[in-house]
Design a protein around this motif. Structure first.
Motif, PDB file in Angstrom:
ATOM      1  N   GLU A 127       1.573  13.866  -9.978  1.00 45.04           N
ATOM      2  CA  GLU A 127       2.743  13.219  -9.390  1.00 45.04           C
ATOM      3  C   GLU A 127       2.206  11.814  -8.703  1.00 45.04           C
ATOM      4  O   GLU A 127       1.306  11.797  -7.984  1.00 45.04           O
ATOM      5  N   VAL A 128       3.142  10.844  -8.709  1.00 45.01           N
ATOM      6  CA  VAL A 128       2.640   9.450  -8.110  1.00 45.01           C
ATOM      7  C   VAL A 128       3.570   8.864  -7.223  1.00 45.01           C
ATOM      8  O   VAL A 128       4.895   8.537  -7.840  1.00 45.01           O
ATOM      9  N   THR A 129       3.272   8.327  -6.298  1.00 42.10           N
ATOM     10  CA  THR A 129       4.043   7.474  -5.270  1.00 42.10           C
ATOM     11  C   THR A 129       3.465   6.233  -5.109  1.00 42.10           C
ATOM     12  O   THR A 129       2.209   6.426  -4.590  1.00 42.10           O
ATOM     13  N   VAL A 130       4.118   4.987  -5.142  1.00 47.10           N
ATOM     14  CA  VAL A 130       3.468   3.944  -4.815  1.00 47.10           C
ATOM     15  C   VAL A 130       4.206   3.350  -3.572  1.00 47.10           C
ATOM     16  O   VAL A 130       5.395   3.010  -3.665  1.00 47.10           O
ATOM     17  N   ILE A 131       3.509   2.833  -2.535  1.00 49.07           N
ATOM     18  CA  ILE A 131       4.120   2.322  -1.478  1.00 49.07           C
ATOM     19  C   ILE A 131       3.647   0.709  -1.359  1.00 49.07           C
ATOM     20  O   ILE A 131       2.402   0.537  -1.769  1.00 49.07           O
ATOM     21  N   GLU A 132       4.396  -0.073  -1.295  1.00 49.38           N
ATOM     22  CA  GLU A 132       4.248  -1.428  -1.506  1.00 49.38           C
ATOM     23  C   GLU A 132       5.270  -2.154  -0.600  1.00 49.38           C
ATOM     24  O   GLU A 132       6.560  -2.106  -0.523  1.00 49.38           O
ATOM     25  N   PRO A 133       4.506  -3.128   0.302  1.00 47.39           N
ATOM     26  CA  PRO A 133       5.545  -3.888   1.297  1.00 47.39           C
ATOM     27  C   PRO A 133       6.461  -4.988   0.458  1.00 47.39           C
ATOM     28  O   PRO A 133       7.335  -5.313   1.002  1.00 47.39           O
ATOM     29  N   ALA A 134       6.098  -5.384  -0.558  1.00 49.18           N
ATOM     30  CA  ALA A 134       6.816  -6.519  -1.172  1.00 49.18           C
ATOM     31  C   ALA A 134       8.022  -5.957  -2.163  1.00 49.18           C
ATOM     32  O   ALA A 134       7.889  -4.445  -2.115  1.00 49.18           O
ATOM     33  N   PRO A 135       8.853  -6.523  -2.460  1.00 46.78           N
ATOM     34  CA  PRO A 135      10.228  -5.738  -2.909  1.00 46.78           C
ATOM     35  C   PRO A 135      10.045  -5.642  -4.344  1.00 46.78           C
ATOM     36  O   PRO A 135      11.025  -4.871  -5.001  1.00 46.78           O
ATOM     37  N   THR A 136       9.015  -6.141  -5.181  1.00 44.82           N
ATOM     38  CA  THR A 136       8.585  -5.731  -6.392  1.00 44.82           C
ATOM     39  C   THR A 136       7.085  -5.454  -6.742  1.00 44.82           C
ATOM     40  O   THR A 136       6.325  -6.015  -5.878  1.00 44.82           O
ATOM     41  N   PRO A 137       6.731  -4.841  -7.650  1.00 49.18           N
ATOM     42  CA  PRO A 137       5.238  -4.861  -8.108  1.00 49.18           C
ATOM     43  C   PRO A 137       4.986  -6.210  -8.260  1.00 49.18           C
ATOM     44  O   PRO A 137       5.914  -7.114  -8.763  1.00 49.18           O
ATOM     45  N   LEU A 138       3.628  -6.557  -8.206  1.00 47.35           N
ATOM     46  CA  LEU A 138       2.864  -7.772  -8.499  1.00 47.35           C
ATOM     47  C   LEU A 138       3.803  -9.019  -8.185  1.00 47.35           C
ATOM     48  O   LEU A 138       3.845  -9.859  -8.787  1.00 47.35           O
ATOM     49  N   HIS A 139       4.427  -8.727  -6.873  1.00 48.75           N
ATOM     50  CA  HIS A 139       5.325  -9.818  -6.377  1.00 48.75           C
ATOM     51  C   HIS A 139       4.743 -11.099  -6.204  1.00 48.75           C
ATOM     52  O   HIS A 139       4.924 -12.154  -6.383  1.00 48.75           O
ATOM     53  N   HIS A 140       3.463 -11.108  -5.765  1.00 50.83           N
ATOM     54  CA  HIS A 140       2.555 -12.358  -5.281  1.00 50.83           C
ATOM     55  C   HIS A 140       1.752 -12.842  -6.416  1.00 50.83           C
ATOM     56  O   HIS A 140       1.188 -13.989  -6.440  1.00 50.83           O
ATOM     57  N   VAL A 141       1.991 -12.065  -7.542  1.00 47.64           N
ATOM     58  CA  VAL A 141       1.225 -12.658  -8.883  1.00 47.64           C
ATOM     59  C   VAL A 141       2.243 -13.204 -10.034  1.00 47.64           C
ATOM     60  O   VAL A 141       2.166 -14.408 -10.285  1.00 47.64           O
ATOM     61  N   LEU A 142       3.333 -12.369 -10.142  1.00 46.93           N
ATOM     62  CA  LEU A 142       4.354 -12.816 -11.196  1.00 46.93           C
ATOM     63  C   LEU A 142       5.778 -13.215 -10.692  1.00 46.93           C
ATOM     64  O   LEU A 142       6.556 -13.780 -11.275  1.00 46.93           O
ATOM     65  N   GLY A 143       5.829 -13.043  -9.299  1.00 47.79           N
ATOM     66  CA  GLY A 143       7.123 -13.582  -8.547  1.00 47.79           C
ATOM     67  C   GLY A 143       8.021 -12.415  -8.972  1.00 47.79           C
ATOM     68  O   GLY A 143       8.091 -11.461  -9.604  1.00 47.79           O
ATOM     69  N   PRO A 144       9.302 -12.677  -8.176  1.00 51.37           N
ATOM     70  CA  PRO A 144      10.354 -11.599  -8.399  1.00 51.37           C
ATOM     71  C   PRO A 144      11.144 -11.360  -9.759  1.00 51.37           C
ATOM     72  O   PRO A 144      11.398 -10.536  -9.978  1.00 51.37           O
ATOM     73  N   GLU A 145      10.796 -12.625 -10.652  1.00 54.49           N
ATOM     74  CA  GLU A 145      11.466 -12.610 -11.902  1.00 54.49           C
ATOM     75  C   GLU A 145      10.747 -11.484 -12.896  1.00 54.49           C
ATOM     76  O   GLU A 145      11.603 -11.009 -13.641  1.00 54.49           O
ATOM     77  N   LEU A 146       9.513 -10.958 -12.884  1.00 51.15           N
ATOM     78  CA  LEU A 146       8.958 -10.179 -13.945  1.00 51.15           C
ATOM     79  C   LEU A 146       8.553  -9.140 -13.023  1.00 51.15           C
ATOM     80  O   LEU A 146       8.267  -7.932 -13.674  1.00 51.15           O
ATOM     81  N   GLY A 147       8.497  -9.008 -11.666  1.00 52.62           N
ATOM     82  CA  GLY A 147       8.096  -7.734 -11.039  1.00 52.62           C
ATOM     83  C   GLY A 147       9.049  -6.421 -11.227  1.00 52.62           C
ATOM     84  O   GLY A 147       8.369  -5.482 -11.477  1.00 52.62           O
ATOM     85  N   GLN A 148      10.297  -6.753 -11.498  1.00 56.51           N
ATOM     86  CA  GLN A 148      11.012  -5.464 -11.895  1.00 56.51           C
ATOM     87  C   GLN A 148      10.759  -4.958 -13.183  1.00 56.51           C
ATOM     88  O   GLN A 148      11.102  -3.798 -13.342  1.00 56.51           O
ATOM     89  N   LEU A 149      10.181  -5.759 -14.208  1.00 56.09           N
ATOM     90  CA  LEU A 149      10.197  -5.125 -15.393  1.00 56.09           C
ATOM     91  C   LEU A 149       8.901  -4.133 -15.274  1.00 56.09           C
ATOM     92  O   LEU A 149       8.917  -3.004 -15.874  1.00 56.09           O
ATOM     93  N   PHE A 150       7.958  -4.252 -14.202  1.00 51.58           N
ATOM     94  CA  PHE A 150       7.032  -3.336 -14.130  1.00 51.58           C
ATOM     95  C   PHE A 150       7.361  -2.072 -13.341  1.00 51.58           C
ATOM     96  O   PHE A 150       7.125  -0.761 -13.540  1.00 51.58           O
TER      97      PHE A 150
END
Length: 423
Positions: A176-199
């Motif tokens: 079982e996995v839970t990921v805790i992230e301060p940003a609104p999407t994964p990879l937010h500071h790499v891909l921006g909000p446009e692609l983060g939701q994909l992941f």
């Protein structure tokens, strides 16, 4: 003039250091080559640590850059399990932790990076992990297998590349996995909000739970073992193990203590080097995760923490040490594998640097290319389950030419034709 009486010392036993040593011999250097690494293992590659090796699909021997016997055959002197504690630039020597002093004519710093730590109570509990070294991956592989067998719960701090790749591996083991992230999407500071939701969607489909907009404030335990993770919004998440995947910091202490020029942490940190990977000392070079190099094509200073930079940078640094003309202008590149999604990313487009994202292909099927643009010029491209296009994407980046964005989005238009469509 380089001759057989010279000694070249490489500090750092990773991919960059190993490839630099290999290149020195391939380019005909007949002097002493000494490679010093603070791990007891021979130099190895890091991508398998969060991919094939972690999943149990690759064996331990597959991660090494060269077979152990190669170093003796190439007359590379190895000092493994040794730390360089100081550099005397005037005397041109390095001192090891055991007191050994080694003279150098040229010195290469390939000291890499180290995982950032969670600055919260409870990090000393058994079951709190980092992933940077082979020993970390070996331990984590056993942990994930046990969590899968026992329906255990892994909490991951950070939804960057390492966090997501470990999340995918953990789910494949059945944990079982839970990921805790301060940003609104994964990879937010790499891909921006446009692609983060994909992941976010990809991992959610595989059963990963995300908790965005929150930071871990405490890891609680009992009898020295992890029990739960608390976040700053008052939530508590059960956990048997915790992975801190909150980034890495360049290992600059050796360079700093010897007075070499560094880059401010706010600008990415690292040892400042020019386009030939030379530091502020003409006899000392730096490469890989620790080096913040002036990029001649992108007209900025970059510190790139990815496999391709070590693979290509090590040879470039070796040639510069030999006095060859070097202008290290490789387009930054990395790759990732998560479940049935494979991707390659080329370029550099942090949030705020671009004004448009263009998608080409079928995003719903996760078979597409994303392009980040500024003034219609391609800064970066990421191909997702679309292959054999990296070279053409990098050509677009290097060209710095304005492109027809409609054509860029049209899969029927060959990528190599786009630089001709200016208007």
């Amino acid at each position: 003039m380089v001759d057989a009486d010279q000694t070249f010392v490489i500090v750092g036993g990773g991919l960059a250091g190993a490839k630099a040593a290999e290149t020195l011999r391939a380019e005909g250097f007949n002097g002493r080559v000494i490679l010093i690494g603070d791990e007891r293992d021979h130099p190895y590659e890091r991508p398998p640590l969060s991919k094939g090796f972690l999943l149990g699909k690759e064996d331990r021997d597959s991660v090494f850059v060269h077979e152990p016997a190669w170093y003796a055959q190439a007359d590379i002197e190895l000092h493994l399990g040794q730390t360089v504690v100081s550099i005397d630039r005037e005397a041109r020597t390095v001192r090891l932790g055991d007191g050994t002093v080694i003279r150098y004519d040229k010195l290469l710093l390939a000291t890499g990076a180290e995982p950032r730590r969670l600055d919260v109570p409870g990090t000393g509990l058994a079951g709190v992990h980092h992933l940077r070294r082979l020993a970390h991956a070996e331990r984590l592989r056993h942990v994930l297998a046990a969590l899968g067998r026992d329906n255990g719960h892994l909490v991951i701090a950070g939804a960057g590349w390492i966090g997501l790749e470990v999340a995918a591996a953990a789910r494949e083991y059945g944990a079982e996995v839970t990921v805790i992230e301060p940003a609104p999407t994964p990879l937010h500071h790499v891909l921006g909000p446009e692609l983060g939701q994909l992941f976010a969607d990809l991992h959610a489909e595989h059963g990963v739970r995300f908790h965005f907009g929150a930071k871990i404030t405490e890891i609680t335990g009992q009898d020295g073992m992890v029990l739960a993770v608390r976040t700053d919004d008052g939530e508590e998440h059960p956990a048997h193990d915790v992975l801190a995947a909150v980034g890495a910091a360049p290992r600059t202490a050796l360079a700093e203590n010897s007075g070499l020029a560094l880059v401010d942490r706010a600008d990415g940190g690292g040892i400042a080097v020019d386009e030939s990977l030379r530091t502020s000392d003409p006899d000392i070079f730096a490469v890989g995760d620790v080096a913040a190099a002036h990029h001649p094509s992108l007209h900025t200073r970059l510190r790139v923490e990815h496999w391709a930079n070590a693979l290509n940078g090590g040879p470039a640094a070796a040639r510069a040490m030999l006095g060859r003309h070097v202008s290290y202008d490789r387009v930054p590149y990395f790759f990732s594998d998560q479940y049935d999604v494979g991707l390659e990313y080329s370029g550099w487009a942090p949030p705020g640097s671009y004004d448009q994202v263009v998608l080409r292909g079928d995003v719903g099927k996760r078979e597409f290319i994303a392009f980040w643009l500024k003034d219609r010029r391609v800064l970066a491209g990421m191909n997702v389950n679309v292959w054999d296009v990296t070279e053409r994407i990098q050509d677009l980046i290097r060209s710095r030419a304005a492109v027809d964005t409609d054509a860029l989005a049209d899969p029927s238009v060959p990528l190599e034709d786009l630089t001709d469509r200016v208007g």
